[in-house]
Design a protein around this motif. Structure first.
Motif, PDB file in Angstrom:
ATOM      1  N   VAL A  63       0.841  -1.205   0.000  1.00  0.00           N
ATOM      2  CA  VAL A  63       0.000   0.000   0.000  1.00  0.00           C
ATOM      3  C   VAL A  63       0.874   1.252   0.000  1.00  0.00           C
ATOM      4  CG1 VAL A  63      -1.692   1.334   1.335  1.00  0.00           C
ATOM      5  CG2 VAL A  63      -1.929  -1.150   1.168  1.00  0.00           C
ATOM      6  N   VAL A  64       1.914   1.237   0.829  1.00  0.00           N
ATOM      7  CA  VAL A  64       2.807   2.396   0.949  1.00  0.00           C
ATOM      8  C   VAL A  64       3.594   2.626  -0.340  1.00  0.00           C
ATOM      9  CG1 VAL A  64       4.837   3.302   2.145  1.00  0.00           C
ATOM     10  CG2 VAL A  64       2.992   2.270   3.467  1.00  0.00           C
ATOM     11  N   VAL A  65       4.101   1.550  -0.948  1.00  0.00           N
ATOM     12  CA  VAL A  65       4.888   1.672  -2.185  1.00  0.00           C
ATOM     13  C   VAL A  65       4.023   2.226  -3.318  1.00  0.00           C
ATOM     14  CG1 VAL A  65       6.059   0.365  -3.998  1.00  0.00           C
ATOM     15  CG2 VAL A  65       6.578  -0.098  -1.597  1.00  0.00           C
ATOM     16  N   VAL A  66       2.797   1.718  -3.459  1.00  0.00           N
ATOM     17  CA  VAL A  66       1.875   2.215  -4.487  1.00  0.00           C
ATOM     18  C   VAL A  66       1.573   3.690  -4.249  1.00  0.00           C
ATOM     19  CG1 VAL A  66      -0.486   2.034  -5.396  1.00  0.00           C
ATOM     20  CG2 VAL A  66       0.858  -0.037  -4.960  1.00  0.00           C
ATOM     21  N   PHE A  67       1.413   4.057  -2.989  1.00  0.00           N
ATOM     22  CA  PHE A  67       1.179   5.453  -2.615  1.00  0.00           C
ATOM     23  C   PHE A  67       2.340   6.334  -3.084  1.00  0.00           C
ATOM     24  CE2 PHE A  67       2.128   8.750   0.587  1.00  0.00           C
ATOM     25  CZ  PHE A  67       1.000   9.536   0.461  1.00  0.00           C
ATOM     26  N   LEU A  68       3.574   5.898  -2.837  1.00  0.00           N
ATOM     27  CA  LEU A  68       4.756   6.674  -3.236  1.00  0.00           C
ATOM     28  C   LEU A  68       4.831   6.825  -4.754  1.00  0.00           C
ATOM     29  CD1 LEU A  68       7.461   5.201  -0.825  1.00  0.00           C
ATOM     30  CD2 LEU A  68       6.243   7.362  -0.607  1.00  0.00           C
ATOM     31  N   ILE A  69       4.510   5.759  -5.486  1.00  0.00           N
ATOM     32  CA  ILE A  69       4.550   5.788  -6.954  1.00  0.00           C
ATOM     33  C   ILE A  69       3.549   6.810  -7.499  1.00  0.00           C
ATOM     34  CG2 ILE A  69       4.029   4.452  -9.042  1.00  0.00           C
ATOM     35  CD1 ILE A  69       5.139   1.978  -7.542  1.00  0.00           C
ATOM     36  N   CYS A  70       2.376   6.895  -6.872  1.00  0.00           N
ATOM     37  CA  CYS A  70       1.335   7.813  -7.342  1.00  0.00           C
ATOM     38  C   CYS A  70       1.607   9.264  -6.945  1.00  0.00           C
ATOM     39  CB  CYS A  70      -0.029   7.387  -6.780  1.00  0.00           C
ATOM     40  SG  CYS A  70      -0.642   5.826  -7.435  1.00  0.00           S
ATOM     41  N   VAL A  71       2.240   9.453  -5.803  1.00  0.00           N
ATOM     42  CA  VAL A  71       2.419  10.800  -5.254  1.00  0.00           C
ATOM     43  C   VAL A  71       3.685  11.494  -5.769  1.00  0.00           C
ATOM     44  CG1 VAL A  71       2.923  12.045  -3.114  1.00  0.00           C
ATOM     45  CG2 VAL A  71       1.051  10.410  -3.183  1.00  0.00           C
ATOM     46  N   CYS A  72       4.774  10.747  -5.904  1.00  0.00           N
ATOM     47  CA  CYS A  72       6.074  11.348  -6.239  1.00  0.00           C
ATOM     48  C   CYS A  72       6.090  12.189  -7.522  1.00  0.00           C
ATOM     49  CB  CYS A  72       7.151  10.267  -6.300  1.00  0.00           C
ATOM     50  SG  CYS A  72       7.646   9.701  -4.649  1.00  0.00           S
ATOM     51  N   PRO A  73       5.458  11.750  -8.636  1.00  0.00           N
ATOM     52  CA  PRO A  73       5.503  12.576  -9.855  1.00  0.00           C
ATOM     53  C   PRO A  73       4.957  13.989  -9.651  1.00  0.00           C
ATOM     54  CG  PRO A  73       4.744  10.369 -10.383  1.00  0.00           C
ATOM     55  CD  PRO A  73       4.810  10.441  -8.890  1.00  0.00           C
ATOM     56  N   TYR A  74       3.850  14.118  -8.893  1.00  0.00           N
ATOM     57  CA  TYR A  74       3.267  15.447  -8.662  1.00  0.00           C
ATOM     58  C   TYR A  74       4.241  16.340  -7.901  1.00  0.00           C
ATOM     59  CZ  TYR A  74       0.383  19.140  -6.665  1.00  0.00           C
ATOM     60  OH  TYR A  74      -0.103  20.369  -6.281  1.00  0.00           O
ATOM     61  N   TYR A  75       4.852  15.795  -6.850  1.00  0.00           N
ATOM     62  CA  TYR A  75       5.751  16.615  -6.037  1.00  0.00           C
ATOM     63  C   TYR A  75       7.085  16.870  -6.744  1.00  0.00           C
ATOM     64  CZ  TYR A  75       2.639  17.005  -2.112  1.00  0.00           C
ATOM     65  OH  TYR A  75       1.570  17.345  -1.321  1.00  0.00           O
ATOM     66  N   CYS A  76       7.474  15.988  -7.629  1.00  0.00           N
ATOM     67  CA  CYS A  76       8.664  16.257  -8.451  1.00  0.00           C
ATOM     68  C   CYS A  76       8.391  17.446  -9.367  1.00  0.00           C
ATOM     69  CB  CYS A  76       9.022  15.016  -9.278  1.00  0.00           C
ATOM     70  SG  CYS A  76       9.743  13.685  -8.298  1.00  0.00           S
ATOM     71  N   PHE A  77       7.172  17.507  -9.896  1.00  0.00           N
ATOM     72  CA  PHE A  77       6.776  18.647 -10.734  1.00  0.00           C
ATOM     73  C   PHE A  77       6.803  19.939  -9.915  1.00  0.00           C
ATOM     74  CE2 PHE A  77       3.383  21.599 -11.954  1.00  0.00           C
ATOM     75  CZ  PHE A  77       3.732  21.876 -13.271  1.00  0.00           C
ATOM     76  N   VAL A  78       6.247  19.883  -8.687  1.00  0.00           N
ATOM     77  CA  VAL A  78       6.212  21.056  -7.816  1.00  0.00           C
ATOM     78  C   VAL A  78       7.630  21.526  -7.496  1.00  0.00           C
ATOM     79  CG1 VAL A  78       5.577  21.890  -5.509  1.00  0.00           C
ATOM     80  CG2 VAL A  78       3.965  20.487  -6.804  1.00  0.00           C
ATOM     81  N   LEU A  79       8.523  20.569  -7.237  1.00  0.00           N
ATOM     82  CA  LEU A  79       9.907  20.904  -6.892  1.00  0.00           C
ATOM     83  C   LEU A  79      10.642  21.566  -8.045  1.00  0.00           C
ATOM     84  CD1 LEU A  79      10.995  17.776  -4.801  1.00  0.00           C
ATOM     85  CD2 LEU A  79      11.061  20.143  -4.014  1.00  0.00           C
ATOM     86  N   THR A  80      10.326  21.138  -9.260  1.00  0.00           N
ATOM     87  CA  THR A  80      11.057  21.655 -10.429  1.00  0.00           C
ATOM     88  C   THR A  80      10.358  22.845 -11.081  1.00  0.00           C
ATOM     89  OG1 THR A  80       9.941  20.009 -11.830  1.00  0.00           O
ATOM     90  CG2 THR A  80      12.111  19.433 -10.961  1.00  0.00           C
ATOM     91  N   SER A  81       9.132  23.134 -10.649  1.00  0.00           N
ATOM     92  CA  SER A  81       8.378  24.253 -11.232  1.00  0.00           C
ATOM     93  C   SER A  81       8.984  25.578 -10.790  1.00  0.00           C
ATOM     94  CB  SER A  81       6.913  24.175 -10.805  1.00  0.00           C
ATOM     95  OG  SER A  81       6.194  25.259 -11.348  1.00  0.00           O
ATOM     96  N   GLN A  82       8.939  26.548 -11.691  1.00  0.00           N
ATOM     97  CA  GLN A  82       9.571  27.845 -11.420  1.00  0.00           C
ATOM     98  C   GLN A  82       8.635  28.879 -10.805  1.00  0.00           C
ATOM     99  OE1 GLN A  82      12.909  28.461 -11.821  1.00  0.00           O
ATOM    100  NE2 GLN A  82      12.955  26.254 -12.189  1.00  0.00           N
ATOM    101  N   ASN A  83       7.308  28.642 -10.903  1.00  0.00           N
ATOM    102  CA  ASN A  83       6.399  29.615 -10.279  1.00  0.00           C
ATOM    103  C   ASN A  83       5.406  28.906  -9.381  1.00  0.00           C
ATOM    104  OD1 ASN A  83       3.714  29.166 -11.482  1.00  0.00           O
ATOM    105  ND2 ASN A  83       4.661  29.817 -13.410  1.00  0.00           N
ATOM    106  N   ASN A  84       4.720  29.686  -8.559  1.00  0.00           N
ATOM    107  CA  ASN A  84       3.831  29.142  -7.540  1.00  0.00           C
ATOM    108  C   ASN A  84       2.354  29.273  -7.886  1.00  0.00           C
ATOM    109  OD1 ASN A  84       6.016  28.532  -5.798  1.00  0.00           O
ATOM    110  ND2 ASN A  84       6.121  30.683  -5.218  1.00  0.00           N
ATOM    111  N   VAL A  85       2.037  29.747  -9.081  1.00  0.00           N
ATOM    112  CA  VAL A  85       0.647  29.852  -9.500  1.00  0.00           C
ATOM    113  C   VAL A  85       0.389  28.793 -10.561  1.00  0.00           C
ATOM    114  CG1 VAL A  85      -1.102  31.345 -10.560  1.00  0.00           C
ATOM    115  CG2 VAL A  85       0.587  32.323  -8.999  1.00  0.00           C
ATOM    116  N   TYR A  86      -0.492  27.832 -10.242  1.00  0.00           N
ATOM    117  CA  TYR A  86      -0.776  26.740 -11.168  1.00  0.00           C
ATOM    118  C   TYR A  86      -2.244  26.767 -11.574  1.00  0.00           C
ATOM    119  CZ  TYR A  86       3.233  25.095  -8.441  1.00  0.00           C
ATOM    120  OH  TYR A  86       4.421  25.010  -7.773  1.00  0.00           O
TER     121      TYR A  86
END
Length: 324
Positions: A248-271
């Motif tokens: 359950v935890v591993v599947v959770f990480l797989i689903c969540v990580c792409p979104y937060y990777c996008f947030v980390l690499t995004s240059q602005n805070n308005v989406y």
């Protein structure tokens, strides 16, 4: 070629309305059918989990109470998906206030889900690494208190972080029909720390510790080394439960990580919500996958589904049915 009116979210507002993303009819129908199916499937499956754990007394264990909290958050996430379906064509039709409320509620539900994942990891950590102390430390009332605090913390922190979106709904919209999220740098950083970095770090550390203990146990059994202290013995059901919840935890990480990777690499805070639609839906799909994992790994869930679907649950005394 389509007329200009059909390309607008609000055809009557020619100068101020946002434009729709125009897709071929068949493609649009398939997308709506797919996303609607995922939403309804998520709601229905998590409702089955909620009914199962709530109704059958044999399932009222501390671990299952955590699964119940997770199912409640996933159920509400499924309901929220229904509102997001209309954003596929780039139009938000429910108004600026509902846009802000939808954002805040989704954030609260998600953080409660993340917090529950952390509690699940702590539960398994104590069960595997300190089996003799499990029943003295992990009690039903303590778990209920932790779950309540988890939801209250989620509600408090996002009410504070995103209050600007409620006070000035639609402030950053460039046109009518857009749903724009305004998150300042400090709020964005705090959100990242609270909902991703800290929880994921805790979960990974705890499961590494569980894995180390599991490997030690396996080697001890293979080499026929007698375990002198009972502290080191781990029961098979506890290890199986840890493995199942690990999935359950591993599947959770797989689903969540792409979104937060996008947030980390995004240059602005308005989406705009349309700009991260695919990542948000991947994150949301975790709510649908959890009950499917239960159905695959937990015999009690399959048995309870049969009892519910056949309406045996309506019989007097069905709450005492043997589910294990």
């Amino acid at each position: 070629m389509e007329s200009v009116g059909t390309e607008l979210c609000f055809p009557q507002l020619i100068n101020t309305s946002c434009r729709k993303t125009i897709r071929p009819h068949l493609e649009a129908m398939l997308i709506y059918m797919l996303l609607s199916s995922i939403s309804l499937f998520t709601v229905a499956l998590n409702l089955l989990v909620i009914i199962s754990i709530s109704h059958f007394k044999q399932l009222h264990t501390p671990t299952n109470l955590l699964l119940l909290s997770l199912a409640v958050s996933d159920f509400f996430m499924g309901l929220n998906m229904i509102f997001q379906i209309r954003m596929i064509d780039g139009c938000w039709l429910l108004g600026d206030l509902m846009c802000s409320l939808s954002l805040i509620l989704a954030s609260i539900i998600f953080l409660a889900s993340v917090g529950t994942m952390v509690l699940i990891s702590v539960d398994r950590y104590v069960a595997i690494c300190y089996p003799l102390h499990y029943f003295t430390k992990i009690k039903t009332k303590r778990v209920q208190l932790c779950v309540c605090l988890c939801w209250m913390f989620a509600a408090l922190i996002y009410s504070l972080l995103l209050k600007n979106n409620l006070q000035h709904p639609g402030r950053y919209n460039s046109c009518i029909g857009e749903c724009v999220i305004d998150i300042n740098y400090i709020a964005s950083l705090l959100d990242l720390i609270v909902t991703f970095i800290v929880p994921i770090t805790v979960i990974v550390i705890l499961y590494i510790r569980i894995f180390v203990v599991a490997v030690y146990q396996a080697r001890a059994m293979r080499s026929h080394i007698a375990v002198v202290t009972m502290k080191a013995t781990v029961k098979k059901p506890e290890m199986k439960a840890a493995r199942n919840l690990g999935v359950v935890v591993v599947v959770f990480l797989i689903c969540v990580c792409p979104y937060y990777c996008f947030v980390l690499t995004s240059q602005n805070n308005v989406y705009t919500t349309s700009s991260v639609t695919i990542l948000i839906w991947l994150l949301n799909c975790n709510s649908c996958l959890n009950p499917l994992i239960y159905a695959t790994l937990y015999p009690w869930f399959r048995k309870s589904i049969k009892v519910i679907v056949t309406l045996e649950i309506l019989k007097p005394g069905s709450c005492r049915t043997n589910m294990l």
